[in-house]
Design an enzyme around this catalytic site. Structure first.
Site, PDB file in Angstrom:
ATOM      1  N   GLU A   1       0.684  -1.396   0.284  1.00  0.00           N
ATOM      2  CA  GLU A   1      -0.401   0.295   0.263  1.00  0.00           C
ATOM      3  C   GLU A   1       1.249   1.348   0.313  1.00  0.00           C
ATOM      4  O   GLU A   1       1.449   1.841   0.790  1.00  0.00           O
ATOM      5  CB  GLU A   1      -0.665  -0.078   0.748  1.00  0.00           C
TER       6      GLU A   1
ATOM      7  N   LYS B   1     -10.193   2.032  -2.317  1.00  0.00           N
ATOM      8  CA  LYS B   1     -10.472   1.712  -0.967  1.00  0.00           C
ATOM      9  C   LYS B   1     -11.539   2.496  -0.148  1.00  0.00           C
ATOM     10  O   LYS B   1     -12.460   3.395  -0.329  1.00  0.00           O
ATOM     11  CB  LYS B   1      -9.659   2.483  -0.210  1.00  0.00           C
TER      12      LYS B   1
ATOM     13  N   CYS C   1      -5.596  -2.148   2.353  1.00  0.00           N
ATOM     14  CA  CYS C   1      -5.700  -2.559   4.068  1.00  0.00           C
ATOM     15  C   CYS C   1      -6.843  -2.427   4.853  1.00  0.00           C
ATOM     16  O   CYS C   1      -7.407  -3.797   4.709  1.00  0.00           O
ATOM     17  CB  CYS C   1      -4.906  -1.677   3.960  1.00  0.00           C
TER      18      CYS C   1
END
Length: 293
Positions: A43, A116, A153
């Site tokens: 990431e 995300k 993540c």
């Protein structure tokens, strides 16, 4: 394609974005030399994890997509004939930024993006200050090496995200990650956190009958606000569709590893453990509620 060679690039980052990108590129080249067909980066691999503090100057790190990084990585993908998953700080418009994963096809084109969806806001992880939650939903990205369920993540803690990717036909789940220990926690608590991180992702593999690829960074990154900083715990890994480890990385070493993933096993595992068949979707309506009072 049933057997896929997946490259994982785990490394530390500094405040030199050019050097960080070169480290990622070196890892991609190493993985390609090892036979990788798909290479996954960690990431926000271009820089330090800047979300430890809320600082408006950090927005200068963002870039458009397409932009300089996708052009550079796209050219590399075309040169090496590999698919690359890169995680970037996207500048979508003035005042509108995302934490975005980009998939570069082996011809250099952008196969797709994922923004995300789950954004944390914890001490040392002030991502809500920087990132607007994604608006592209949980849609796998079709590539020449398969249908990739790319998440990022914090998404890895939510079984709903993995399930929706699986339901949309993802052939493997991919998590570029930046997570680590706080020095304020004792070693026992630190290890509980790391094991929880590993366990939740392995559970996504089991519950959905899919391989999981998770790539994390390493190294200590100081807190510009004077805190203890973050010791990123590495531990990048690949799990098979029953949660079995196919590869586990160290907590503190640069690693460029190529792991063979048998995509055909998912079909066999799902026949034995038919979780998708046995889901009681007629009784799951309350999942759309925040909480059942």
């Amino acid at each position: 394609m049933t057997r896929l060679n997946v490259g994982l690039v785990q490394h530390a980052c500094t405040d030199d974005v050019t050097a960080n990108l070169e480290a990622s590129i070196a890892g991609i080249r190493s993985a390609a030399e090892g036979g990788a067909q798909l290479v996954v980066l960690q990431e926000l691999h271009r820089g330090l994890y800047f979300c430890q503090q809320e600082d408006v100057e950090q927005f200068d790190l963002a870039e458009p997509i397409p932009g300089p990084s996708t052009e550079r990585l796209g050219a590399l993908a075309r040169e090496l004939g590999v698919v690359i998953v890169s995680s970037l700080f996207e500048r979508r418009a003035p005042g509108l930024y995302h934490n975005t994963a980009v998939v570069l096809e082996k011809d250099g084109s952008i196969a797709g993006t994922y923004r995300k969806m789950h954004i944390p806001d914890d001490p040392g992880f002030y991502e809500k200050f920087y990132f607007t939650p994604g608006d592209l939903g949980f849609q796998p990205i079709q590539t020449s090496v398969g249908k990739l369920g790319v998440l990022v993540c914090w998404d890895q803690w939510f079984p709903e995200a993995a399930r929706l990717m699986a339901m949309a036909g993802a052939e493997l789940l991919i998590y570029p990650t930046a997570i680590g220990w706080s020095r304020e926690d004792d070693p026992e608590e630190q290890e509980r956190q790391r094991q929880a991180w590993i366990t939740i992702q392995r559970s996504h593999a089991v519950a959905n009958g899919l391989p999981v690829v998770s790539v994390n960074r390493i190294g200590h990154e100081t807190d510009p606000g004077g805190g203890t900083g973050v010791d990123f715990w590495g531990s990048s890994f690949v799990a098979g569709p029953q949660g079995e480890f196919l590869y586990t990385a160290t907590t503190d070493q640069t690693e460029n590893e190529v792991v063979v993933v048998d995509l055909a096993r998912s079909e066999n595992v799902r026949r034995i453990w038919p979780y998708l068949r046995d889901r009681r979707i007629d009784h799951y309506g309350d999942l759309l509620k925040l909480y059942r009072d």
